[in-house]
Motif scaffolding. Sequence first.
Motif, PDB file in Angstrom:
ATOM      1  N   UNK A  75       0.857  -1.195   0.000  1.00 52.89           N
ATOM      2  CA  UNK A  75       0.000   0.000   0.000  1.00 52.89           C
ATOM      3  C   UNK A  75       0.887   1.237   0.000  1.00 52.89           C
ATOM      4  N   UNK A  76       0.553   2.214  -0.853  1.00 53.68           N
ATOM      5  CA  UNK A  76       1.313   3.458  -0.939  1.00 53.68           C
ATOM      6  C   UNK A  76       0.369   4.635  -0.721  1.00 53.68           C
ATOM      7  N   UNK A  77       0.923   5.815  -0.603  1.00 54.46           N
ATOM      8  CA  UNK A  77       0.075   7.004  -0.521  1.00 54.46           C
ATOM      9  C   UNK A  77       0.016   7.729  -1.859  1.00 54.46           C
ATOM     10  N   UNK A  78       0.506   7.079  -2.910  1.00 50.78           N
ATOM     11  CA  UNK A  78       0.448   7.610  -4.270  1.00 50.78           C
ATOM     12  C   UNK A  78      -0.606   6.851  -5.049  1.00 50.78           C
ATOM     13  N   UNK A  79      -1.460   7.577  -5.707  1.00 55.05           N
ATOM     14  CA  UNK A  79      -2.512   6.948  -6.516  1.00 55.05           C
ATOM     15  C   UNK A  79      -2.086   6.983  -7.977  1.00 55.05           C
TER      16      UNK A  79
END
Length: 186
Positions: free
Chosen positions: A43-47
């Motif tokens: 999971x990342x905080x970049x979409x």
Amino acid sequence: MKIYAEKRISPAGLSLSAEDVTLDPDTAHPSLTLSKDRRSVTATNTRLALANDPGRFDVYSCVLGSAGYISGTHYWDVEVAGTGSWALGVTRESASRKGWFNFSPEQGTWAIQLSMGQYREVTAEWSPLDPPQSPSKIRVYLDYEGGDVCFYDADTMAPIHAFTSSFQGKIYPFFWVWSVGASLRL
């Protein structure tokens, strides 16, 4: 904790080989990063700018396995040690992937989760589970005809949880990681 009240299942004694599960990038939420070998999700905080395909999760940071099952007995192991918040299990091909909804067996998803240090079954009640120890690897065991989805500590084969249901249609491995940096590896 409801584990095998009616029937005891012992995959340790089965002569099955582990499934070679890979992740389906066409179902992955845009905030997930898949490894090149498609055996790990983070999971990342970049979409990412990805097409909103009909099979892609658009709200929940989930991804499915590439292959589904319509019969037989299958298992795969998932490394979960030190990974933050996650859920894993199986889901029907026809289960929701768009918008806000509840994951549950009634909605076609049979899963367990770890969130804020607590293991739970993913149901309407979110009942707590109490594994004997915190597993570093979880075995997901699916008996399609028997209607069983069971979870074990893959290192000790200690049971964690079991669901009994009746399956119709294709069933896919299911993975959900929501805390940034959390990852699961097959």
